[in-house]
Design an enzyme around this catalytic site. Structure first.
Site, PDB file in Angstrom:
ATOM      1  N   ILE A 458       0.607  -1.237   0.203  1.00 51.01           N
ATOM      2  CA  ILE A 458       0.277   0.059  -0.196  1.00 51.01           C
ATOM      3  C   ILE A 458       0.816   1.371   0.178  1.00 51.01           C
ATOM      4  CG2 ILE A 458      -1.846  -1.483   0.982  1.00 51.01           C
ATOM      5  CD1 ILE A 458      -0.767   0.120   4.070  1.00 51.01           C
ATOM      6  N   GLU A 692       2.522   3.121  10.605  1.00 51.02           N
ATOM      7  CA  GLU A 692       1.568   3.595  11.379  1.00 51.02           C
ATOM      8  C   GLU A 692       2.423   4.690  13.033  1.00 51.02           C
ATOM      9  OE1 GLU A 692      -2.927   2.566  10.888  1.00 51.02           O
ATOM     10  OE2 GLU A 692      -1.686   0.820  11.448  1.00 51.02           O
TER      11      GLU A 692
END
Length: 725
Positions: A458, A692
């Site tokens: 991604i 993240e």
């Protein structure tokens, strides 16, 4: 031993992306494709009373217009990645503004766009509610969701607050945010008899297959989903959204392939969003800074039909050594689209916790780093896992930033008329704990390896990092490994979400490659023509394209030669089973801001992040992930804000001119430091997911720096000029 793992290898997919050779979902060449376009509701709550499609159907190039009156009946998927409790275009009910009310299919995109303007819809409208403040008295704690229980207690918070010398009681609010990847969501569906191929911008091809199968009543084996490249997702493409199901249904009904690319405005109501939040934090502490209690109550926006909460407060539960902790995540039902995960979910809770700790540090007259060191948890209070090297992150980050030169009093650091502020915060994000992937490895007779996993890249570097894992485990050069992903024809992988790809995919890849290496060694030592004939298998090392006896590198056999004599490929497959280990990646983040007090302009001028992500698989891709997270944090703290009309519950800035993302001119040079220590809980690979983590602490660090610069504590994000002035 030469190290492929850990080397700062450039991205293997980089050249294809920058030259345009990479094929994204909307680039798939499908002959005879029709173009789809959604018509969206203009009200937020009510029912359709009349819908007239006659003009649209007569418009040039239009093949069909589908509404709730003629759309094929679809079942609501029960798979966990489908977050909605309904499928649009199945009845007349309207749940939010921007809900699909019609689907136009035409020969060209322009014809579909024109026809969409001709669909005439009348409604019976109810008055919507758009903000948490409209219904705070109706807040409730939902049942446990994908992120676990929504209320947890450790110890006795009331007793902990009574034991405190200082009690902080503060409230923070964050607005609705939207993902806005460069590539809007897109689906192309092509049927061949009873089988369908879907080209999808997805963070979970297998999840998409499950949902399409359930919605359309098609066996999973007859659904193939392809997503070799993704133009960003940030969580928007993790769940399966209705537009995918509708496109597949329309293509089957019309007997022709259909392509739908969401407009930028449509992504604001079709892909979920980070929900508005209201957070009340009570902290109790002794004068020496020791925390006695934390009470963290968050209220989040949900919908009338869904009640999932996706902005988590794991850091409050797991980060600090506090004996009395209560965390509750409440929900308020509003007439808005369903919220979803947005990278990183833990930024919301982290902003409140790390801002409150900064306020506590000022109240105690204590350095913010020292306060965190005094409350450092050597083990996770919930799981009992071991040290996470967070103390080293604090110390190394502070040293690189020059924290010891900070003067603690607000408004005490200047450059002429410009106010300078320094702030810091802890970064923390869970990793792993999701279903583990399977993997398929084939080593050809020519010495080339193909590794297949139905995972995704991604933008995080999965192609590169997994190739490195395979190459080192097999003892091959990186150029001899072809890692393939993004296809449901490959072994199962969970969606690329929750920073879970490295443990969830990396461990099975390493394990499967190790099995192939073991077979290869057995072949070599059993072959009388091999220089390694008769050597015990456990004495063989694989490296740089050779097998050799450990300690005697001259006694070796080229892997290609072993395979050539063997005359056929060597294969192994690992089935998906169980879950990947649950870990916690952490760090210390520091920010410098410069504020012009005359006009309230804020510039972030320095950022430093020091992180513990376990073993470093590729320092270059890891640093790229840190930079991306810190850029997102600038937007979170200073610019991003989805504006909602309070009367119509409608997004009024569904574009990149009104929704303000940071651009290059807003981003300073970023320095990163990594503690490269394998995590024994993560198997032989020793690496945790990280992507993240960087975005979790920096929003608070920026806010804390603004307070240090100005003496103004802005608890309602974003920190805009009007609030500061």
């Amino acid at each position: 031993m030469s190290q492929v793992i850990g080397s700062p290898v450039p991205r293997l997919d980089g050249r294809a992306k920058v030259t345009g050779a990479a094929t994204y979902a909307a680039d798939a060449r499908v002959s005879g494709v029709l173009h789809g376009l959604l018509v969206m509701s203009t009200i937020a709550s009510g029912r359709i009373t009349r819908i007239d499609t006659r003009q649209a159907e007569r418009s040039p190039g239009v093949v069909a217009v589908f509404t709730h009156l003629n759309m094929p009946r679809l079942a609501r998927p029960t798979y966990l990645s489908y977050l909605k409790r309904y499928v649009p275009l199945q009845d007349a009910d309207i749940h939010h503004s921007g809900q699909p009310v019609a689907y136009v299919a035409a020969e060209t995109l322009e014809q579909a766009q024109h026809a969409a303007t001709l669909v005439d819809v009348s409604y019976e409208e109810s008055e919507p509610r758009a903000f948490i403040a409209d219904a705070m008295d109706e807040a409730f704690v939902p049942d446990a969701g994908l992120a676990g229980p929504n209320e947890t207690t450790r110890g006795d918070v009331a007793a902990g607050l009574q034991q405190a010398d200082v009690v902080m009681d503060v409230t923070y609010t964050t607005p609705t945010h939207h993902h806005n990847p460069m590539e809007p969501s897109t689906t192309t569906a092509e049927w061949d008899g009873e089988r369908v191929t879907i080209h999808e911008s997805a963070q979970g091809v297998h999840a998409t297959r499950f949902c399409v199968s359930q919605a359309l009543g098609v066996p999973e084996a007859d659904v193939r989903v392809l997503s070799p490249f993704l133009g960003g997702g940030f969580g928007a493409k993790g769940p399966t959204w209705p537009h995918t199901l509708l496109t597949a249904a329309v293509a089957r009904e019309l007997g022709r392939p259909v392509k739908l690319v969401l407009t930028r405005a449509h992504t604001f109501t079709s892909n979920g969003q980070r929900a508005e939040s209201h957070q009340r934090l009570r902290l109790g502490a002794r004068r020496d800074g020791t925390l006695t209690a934390i009470d963290h109550v968050t209220t989040n926006q949900v919908t009338r039909t869904e009640e999932g909460i996706f902005s988590t407060c794991h850091s409050t539960r797991m980060l600090y050594a506090c004996p009395h902790v209560h965390v509750a995540q409440r929900a308020v039902r509003l007439d808005l689209p369903a919220p979803s995960f947005m990278r990183p979910p833990e930024a919301v809770g982290g902003f409140a916790l790390e801002s409150a700790l900064d306020e506590l540090a000022y109240e105690l007259g204590m350095d913010p780093v020292e306060l965190r060191l005094r409350n450092h948890a050597a083990v996770n209070p919930e799981t009992g896992n071991g040290s996470r090297h967070l103390i080293e992150c604090y110390r190394r980050g502070a040293d690189v930033f020059g924290w010891d030169r900070r003067t603690p009093r607000p408004r005490s650091m200047r450059d002429g008329d410009t106010l300078i502020g320094w702030g810091m915060a802890t970064a923390a994000h869970t990793t792993g704990g999701r279903p583990s992937a399977g993997a398929e490895v084939e080593l050809s007779a020519s010495g080339k390896a193909v590794v297949r996993v139905g995972t995704h890249d991604i933008g995080t570097g999965t192609y590169t990092v997994m190739s490195q894992v395979a190459a080192q485990t097999l003892g091959l050069a990186l150029d001899d490994v072809d890692f393939r992903l993004g296809d449901t024809g490959y072994p199962f992988a969970f969606a690329s979400v929750a920073s879970g790809t490295v443990p969830g995919v990396g461990i099975p890849v390493e394990r499967t490659c190790a099995a192939v290496r073991g077979m290869l060694i057995d072949i070599a030592v059993a072959d009388p023509r091999s220089p390694l004939y008769g050597v015990p298998a456990d004495r063989i090392t694989a490296e740089d394209g050779f097998l050799y006896e450990t300690g005697l590198p001259r006694r070796r056999a080229e892997i290609r030669s072993v395979l050539a004599r063997h005359g056929k490929p060597v294969k192994a497959t690992t089935e998906a089973s169980g879950s990947s280990p649950l870990g916690y990646s952490v760090g210390a983040e520091f920010a410098e801001v410069r504020v012009d007090p005359r006009v309230g302009r804020i510039r972030v001028t320095r950022m430093v992040g020091a992180y513990d992500a376990g073993r470093i698989l590729n320092r270059r891709t890891l640093r790229g992930q840190a930079i991306g997270g810190l850029v997102c944090a600038i937007g979170f703290a200073l610019t991003e804000h989805t504006l909602i009309d309070p009367h119509r519950a409608r997004v009024v800035n569904p574009n990149l001119s009104g929704y303000l993302l940071p651009v290059n001119a807003d981003v300073p040079h970023i320095r990163t430091v990594f503690v490269d220590e394998p995590d024994p809980a993560m198997g032989k690979l020793g690496a945790r997911g990280f992507g993240e983590t960087a975005g979790t602490g920096m929003p608070a660090a920026i806010g804390n720096a603004v307070y240090h610069a100005t003496g103004r504590r802005i608890r309602d994000l974003p920190i805009s000029r009007d609030k500061l002035l």
